[in-house]
Enzyme design. Structure first.
Site, mmCIF file in Angstrom:
data_model
loop_
_atom_site.group_PDB
_atom_site.id
_atom_site.type_symbol
_atom_site.label_atom_id
_atom_site.label_comp_id
_atom_site.label_asym_id
_atom_site.label_seq_id
_atom_site.Cartn_x
_atom_site.Cartn_y
_atom_site.Cartn_z
ATOM 1 N N GLU A 172 -7.043 -9.322 7.597
ATOM 2 C CA GLU A 172 -7.141 -9.776 5.888
ATOM 3 C C GLU A 172 -7.108 -11.131 5.942
ATOM 4 O OE1 GLU A 172 -3.610 -8.006 4.375
ATOM 5 O OE2 GLU A 172 -4.109 -6.014 4.885
ATOM 6 N N GLU A 359 -5.471 0.210 7.847
ATOM 7 C CA GLU A 359 -4.201 0.233 7.208
ATOM 8 C C GLU A 359 -4.255 0.926 5.742
ATOM 9 O OE1 GLU A 359 -2.152 -3.410 6.356
ATOM 10 O OE2 GLU A 359 -2.792 -4.286 8.468
HETATM 11 O O1 IFM Z 1 2.537 -5.410 5.925
HETATM 12 C C1 IFM Z 1 1.398 -5.798 5.609
HETATM 13 C C2 IFM Z 1 0.334 -5.861 6.665
HETATM 14 O O2 IFM Z 1 0.757 -6.922 7.661
HETATM 15 C C3 IFM Z 1 -0.877 -6.268 6.229
HETATM 16 N N1 IFM Z 1 -1.401 -5.430 5.310
HETATM 17 C C4 IFM Z 1 -0.669 -5.103 4.032
HETATM 18 C C5 IFM Z 1 0.638 -4.786 4.631
HETATM 19 C C6 IFM Z 1 1.600 -4.374 3.505
HETATM 20 O O3 IFM Z 1 1.843 -5.145 2.721
#
Ligand code: IFM
Length: 452
Positions: A172, A359
């Site tokens: 990210e 994710e």
């Molecule tokens: O916890 C975070 C993660 O570190 C990166 N993506 C989003 C998740 C939830 O906010």
């Protein structure tokens, strides 16, 4: 449920990867153990008012010491793969210095456990824990940081590349650049738009340099990057907001998708930000490096974003909207179909790159019931609906090859501290006891073909 395809593991191809994900600072704790040096998140979380409740990653889930039990938990869940991140401050504490054998040894131990449990390791090189020393030298807004990142990538690849098959350069970069350097709500807490734009480019450059390193040193591996993408919707679906959609899509999605998959920055984003900075930080050859082929694109999907154009006719101002869908404890709107739309959009606009959802998950106000269980019906429904959305995307021809639930464990949710829980496994932070939630039990049943 969005899908017309019945939800079962058998509906996915046999080689579809199902996993769980975590990140170093969010779970490891042991911030001063075995030669680890401070990261920007140690500094930021020690800043009064920066993190809810004054929480820090000092202990987190104590995974540094409890990793054998956590790997057993994953084995019992039946996951194919575990996505975790390597902590730069453990592996290469001093820029230009020597690798830290004790820090590397921790990941050796984790990998031994994972491989013995039959779980494929997926490692992210950078999930936001920049060594503080490198921030002190200017951080990501400074070009040199990309080269320091490549040095660290080389050390990690040489030490662990014989056992890690899948590598993700960055997690990210949007969050690292814009929440860290423009909004100031993540480490290092700076509020400088030009610095954030430079950080975004240097993160991209770091990705390109690290890809080169990984290709040379782990030629047998599969290498990519993870972006957080969000479909941008016009408030009420109205055309009047098209300009806001264009702007936000540019800054949230295309600013990274275009350089990686097309080798250019979007002309409209460059024009929109021309009053903030020129392009002199983008050097000849950078975009060729950044757009070198990736083996897969990792996408983190959580929610769609609703926007509206400013209140005055002709105004370029952008406001955030809402579509009144159910919201998670983070306030994020829930819409699994939006994930399918986003995946088909990436395929339509950028071509057929293999994609993994690296994710996806949701935070809810979990309650430990009198029976000791966590009956997280909303997280379970979210998981099921988004797995169904994966099937829909595949049915629409998207080359989607895997799904990682965020997260294995409740953990340190950055500026929200421990107040927000994303785990499919509950963590009692007072005792470090783990309890598999109903969502986790369902995932395990789904993975072994026993789901109802
Ligand atoms: O916890 C975070 C993660 O570190 C990166 N993506 C989003 C998740 C939830 O906010």
């Amino acid at each position: 449920m969005t899908s017309h395809v019945p939800l079962s593991r058998a509906a996915f191809p046999a080689d579809f990867t199902f996993g769980v994900a975590t990140a170093s600072y969010q779970i490891e704790g042991a911030i001063a153990a075995d030669g680890r040096v401070p990261s920007i998140w140690d500094t930021f979380s020690a800043t009064p008012g920066a993190v809810v409740g004054g929480d820090t990653g000092e202990i987190a889930c104590d995974h540094y010491h409890r990793y054998p039990a956590d790997v057993t938990l994953m084995r019992d869940l039946g996951v194919d793969a575990y996505r975790f991140s390597l902590a730069w401050p453990r592996i290469l504490p001093v820029a230009g210095g020597a690798p830290n054998p004790s820090g590397i040894a921790f990941y050796d131990r984790v990998l031994d456990e994972l491989l013995a449990a039959g779980i494929t390791p997926w490692a992210t090189l950078y999930h936001w824990d920049l060594p503080q020393e490198i921030e002190d030298a200017g951080g990501w807004p400074v070009r040199d940081t990309a080269y320091r990142f490549a040095e660290y990538a080389a050390v990690a690849a040489d030490a662990l590349g014989d056992r890690i098959s899948h590598w993700i350069t960055l997690n990210e970069p949007w969050v690292a650049a814009f929440l860290g350097y423009a909004a100031g709500v993540h480490a290092p807490g700076r509020t400088d738009h030009a610095a954030a734009m430079r950080a975004a480019h240097h993160l991209m450059l770091g990705h390109g340099l690290a890809m080169q390193v990984l290709r040379e040193r782990v030629p047998q591996g599969s290498h990519g990057i993870t972006l957080n993408l969000t479909p941008i919707e016009a408030q009420g679906g109205r055309d009047i907001h098209a300009e806001a959609v264009r702007r936000v899509d540019g800054m949230a999605n295309r600013i990274f998708l275009d350089p990686i998959l097309r080798g250019t920055y979007p002309a409209d984003v460059v024009a929109d930000t021309a009053h903030v900075l020129d392009q002199s930080h983008v050097h000849d050859g950078d975009l060729e490096l950044i757009s070198a082929p990736i083996d897969f694109l990792g996408i983190n999907y959580y929610f769609p974003t609703v926007v509206a154009t400013g209140v005055y006719p002709g105004s370029a101002a952008v406001g955030m909207g809402a579509h009144n869908r159910p919201r998670t404890a983070m306030g994020w709107e829930v819409d699994a179909e939006a994930m399918t739309r986003m995946l088909t959009r990436v395929r339509d606009d950028y071509g057929d790159v293999p994609i993994y959802i690296t994710e996806n998950g949701s935070a809810w106000d979990d309650v430990v019931s009198a029976d000791g269980g966590v009956h997280d019906a909303q997280r379970l429904a979210y998981l099921q609906d988004h797995l169904a959305a994966c099937l829909d995307a595949r049915a629409a021809g998207v080359d989607l090859r895997g799904y990682f639930a965020w997260s294995l464990l409740d953990n340190f949710e950055w500026a929200e501290g421990y107040a927000k829980r994303f785990g499919i496994v509950h963590v009692d932070y007072a005792t470090q006891e783990r309890t598999v939630k109903a969502s986790g039990r369902w995932y395990a049943d789904f993975l072994t073909g026993d789901e109802r």
